[in-house]
Design a protein around this motif. Structure first.
Motif, PDB file in Angstrom:
ATOM      1  N   GLN A  78       0.862  -1.169   0.000  1.00 35.06           N
ATOM      2  CA  GLN A  78       0.000   0.000   0.000  1.00 35.06           C
ATOM      3  C   GLN A  78       0.901   1.222   0.000  1.00 35.06           C
TER       4      GLN A  78
ATOM      5  N   THR B 193      -3.083   6.957   1.306  1.00 38.72           N
ATOM      6  CA  THR B 193      -3.772   6.442   0.123  1.00 38.72           C
ATOM      7  C   THR B 193      -4.110   4.968   0.298  1.00 38.72           C
ATOM      8  N   ASN B 194      -4.073   4.490   1.530  1.00 35.17           N
ATOM      9  CA  ASN B 194      -4.466   3.113   1.823  1.00 35.17           C
ATOM     10  C   ASN B 194      -5.974   2.978   1.683  1.00 35.17           C
ATOM     11  N   ALA B 195      -6.473   1.746   1.657  1.00 40.75           N
ATOM     12  CA  ALA B 195      -7.901   1.504   1.504  1.00 40.75           C
ATOM     13  C   ALA B 195      -8.694   1.879   2.755  1.00 40.75           C
ATOM     14  N   ASP B 196      -8.035   1.961   3.900  1.00 41.59           N
ATOM     15  CA  ASP B 196      -8.705   2.247   5.164  1.00 41.59           C
ATOM     16  C   ASP B 196      -8.018   3.386   5.908  1.00 41.59           C
TER      17      ASP B 196
ATOM     18  N   LEU C 254      -8.734   8.137   5.093  1.00 44.40           N
ATOM     19  CA  LEU C 254      -8.450   7.881   3.691  1.00 44.40           C
ATOM     20  C   LEU C 254      -8.330   9.210   2.948  1.00 44.40           C
TER      21      LEU C 254
END
Length: 195
Positions: free
Chosen positions: A66, A111-114, A182
């Motif tokens: 990530q 910029t991670n999903a969570d 996010l």
């Protein structure tokens, strides 16, 4: 009796012609660790980069990569005609002199999903400058070797008396930033005087 040099630095002489270098960190569970190294004397106005981080799930053998996008800038602190403080971006035509004050700013975007519960950001201090007291956010961790960090101000025992470590011996500053959503961007900064 062997004397230990408590201020010895494991860092080698900086090489290359970039002002900054972003180093990969690690995302463990919900924690991101990001490092940024500032360099002199050949400045660039800003360097955009992507610091790759690793995510590992609890009790899972696979990991997914990530990213944390980062932007590091350096500005010369000066005053305008009205006596107001201004930040002038450092670029290839900037001529730095001993005594100049620089402000280093790091911007790190999740910029991670969570959401990230805790992001740890470390910025190194170039050999050519020495840290000043202006550090934001307040209450960071400092290091005189770039490896071991303690809450600032750092203290040491000299002649059996506890004293603050002079800021000129600091090699890096670290912040623990909580709850980074996010696409949220966190900013850190410090000021340093050119030697």
């Amino acid at each position: 009796m062997k004397k230990n040099n408590q201020f010895a630095s494991p860092f080698s002489t900086w090489s290359g012609h970039r002002l900054f270098q972003v180093v990969a960190g690690t995302l463990i569970g919900a924690m991101v660790v990001t490092q940024a190294s500032a360099m002199l004397p050949t400045p660039e106005q800003a360097v955009d980069g992507s610091a790759t981080v690793q995510a590992t799930a609890n009790q899972a053998s696979n990991s997914s990569a990530q990213a944390v996008n980062s932007k590091i800038t350096a500005s010369l602190v000066s005053t305008d005609a009205n006596g107001q403080e201004v930040l002038v971006p450092v670029n290839e035509s900037t001529r730095l002199q001993s005594g100049n004050v620089l402000e280093y700013q790091g911007y790190f975007t999740n910029t991670n999903a969570d959401r990230v519960r805790k992001m740890t950001v470390t910025m190194s201090i170039p050999e050519q400058v020495e840290l000043m007291k202006t550090v934001s956010p307040e209450f960071p961790y400092g290091s005189v070797d770039g490896n071991s960090f303690s809450r600032m101000p750092l203290r040491t025992r000299v002649n059996n008396q506890l004293q603050d470590v002079d800021l000129k011996y600091y090699k890096a500053v670290r912040w623990d930033l909580e709850g980074v959503g996010l696409n949220d961007t966190v900013a850190v900064k410090y000021r340093a005087r050119v030697k």
